[in-house]
Design an enzyme around this catalytic site. Structure first.
Site, PDB file in Angstrom:
ATOM      1  N   HIS A  37       0.785  -1.018  -0.069  1.00 17.87           N
ATOM      2  CA  HIS A  37      -0.017  -0.030  -0.147  1.00 17.87           C
ATOM      3  C   HIS A  37       1.011   1.207  -0.002  1.00 17.87           C
ATOM      4  O   HIS A  37       0.803   2.104  -0.904  1.00 17.87           O
ATOM      5  CB  HIS A  37      -0.995   0.043   1.053  1.00 17.87           C
ATOM      6  CG  HIS A  37      -1.669   1.166   1.514  1.00 17.87           C
ATOM      7  ND1 HIS A  37      -3.117   1.127   1.468  1.00 17.87           N
ATOM      8  CD2 HIS A  37      -1.388   2.394   1.776  1.00 17.87           C
ATOM      9  CE1 HIS A  37      -3.639   2.547   1.552  1.00 17.87           C
ATOM     10  NE2 HIS A  37      -2.590   3.123   2.086  1.00 17.87           N
ATOM     11  N   GLU A  38       1.685   1.324   0.912  1.00 14.57           N
ATOM     12  CA  GLU A  38       2.659   2.376   0.968  1.00 14.57           C
ATOM     13  C   GLU A  38       3.557   2.717  -0.083  1.00 14.57           C
ATOM     14  O   GLU A  38       4.238   3.621  -0.477  1.00 14.57           O
ATOM     15  CB  GLU A  38       3.603   2.510   2.260  1.00 14.57           C
ATOM     16  CG  GLU A  38       2.612   2.483   3.560  1.00 14.57           C
ATOM     17  CD  GLU A  38       1.519   3.599   3.907  1.00 14.57           C
ATOM     18  OE1 GLU A  38       2.185   4.700   3.166  1.00 14.57           O
ATOM     19  OE2 GLU A  38       0.531   3.680   4.289  1.00 14.57           O
ATOM     20  N   HIS A  41       1.960   4.328  -3.062  1.00 19.65           N
ATOM     21  CA  HIS A  41       1.937   5.680  -2.829  1.00 19.65           C
ATOM     22  C   HIS A  41       3.333   6.410  -3.613  1.00 19.65           C
ATOM     23  O   HIS A  41       3.400   7.154  -4.269  1.00 19.65           O
ATOM     24  CB  HIS A  41       1.938   6.018  -1.334  1.00 19.65           C
ATOM     25  CG  HIS A  41       0.483   6.111  -0.856  1.00 19.65           C
ATOM     26  ND1 HIS A  41      -0.539   6.452  -1.297  1.00 19.65           N
ATOM     27  CD2 HIS A  41       0.069   5.553   0.268  1.00 19.65           C
ATOM     28  CE1 HIS A  41      -1.752   6.084  -0.618  1.00 19.65           C
ATOM     29  NE2 HIS A  41      -1.342   5.713   0.498  1.00 19.65           N
TER      30      HIS A  41
END
Length: 228
Positions: A37-38, A41
């Site tokens: 997820h990170e 980003h």
């Protein structure tokens, strides 16, 4: 979620293996999916122009670069949590507001992709090993593991898309708001932490209600290749 299962185990309503399987699914999300997820980003921001994000050590899938202890514990016991926010410098984007919005959106998208992967696995197992998934004791635990894995990912995607700072959904919303409103919200962003806490403790039913049709869609979509 885990606390509910532990209480159920103590009351004799849930067996020990169900608690273990749920914990295992939570740990998989913490050590594999939250870094994904990170990373999503960071990867998006990097390719939109923020090259310095690589030097900040976040363009990585290493869990140690992303895990937040408090957020990880909440994922285990509550079913919602967070990792360390990726520090993005919007000054390097051609359009800072749009760049931030797109970078923020990719985190929940990563969770949705992870949920789709889980859906493909569980549907493939049902297609090729139906008796194992429906009758075999170990197969039932596999089904529980994958079901909770999908539920966690969809829940995290839905929760992060709530348009309240500092959640990802706020950055997506900001793409469509005038700059003066966005700047005003940023000035008071620190106070929205209270709103997040309220959402954690009292908004679970809302997140679950929104997540349920999304989970059904994931299972339906990933079942199409197998004729389900």
């Amino acid at each position: 979620m885990l606390s509910y299962l532990i209480n159920g185990f103590r009351g004799g309503r849930v067996d020990f293996m169900s608690v273990v399987i749920t914990l295992a699914a939570s740990l998989l999300v913490i050590f594999l999916i939250m870094p994904f997820h990170e990373w999503a980003h960071a990867f998006t921001a990097y390719h939109l122009g923020d090259r310095g994000i690589k030097q900040r050590g976040r363009l990585s899938l290493n869990p140690l670069s992303h895990i937040d202890p408090v957020g990880a514990l909440l994922i285990i016991f509550v079913g919602f949590g967070w990792a360390k926010p990726v520090p993005i410098d919007p000054r390097y984007f051609k359009n800072p507001k749009v760049g931030m919005g797109i970078s923020a959106l990719m985190g929940p998208v990563a969770n949705f992709v992870a949920a789709l992967f889980g859906g493909l696995v569980i549907n493939a197992l049902f297609a090729f090993f139906p008796s194992f998934m429906l009758v075999d004791n170990f197969g039932i635990y596999v089904r529980l593991f994958l079901s909770y894995y999908i539920t966690l990912n969809v829940g995290l995607a839905v929760f992060n898309l709530i348009p309240v700072p500092p959640l990802d959904g706020s950055k997506v919303l900001f793409m469509f708001l005038p700059d003066r409103i966005v700047n005003t919200i940023y000035r008071y962003e620190q106070y929205f932490f209270v709103v997040i806490l309220i959402l954690f403790w009292f908004g679970g039913n809302f997140v679950s209600a929104v997540s349920e049709p999304v989970i059904n869609f994931v299972v339906w979509l990933t079942g199409l290749p197998f004729g389900f």
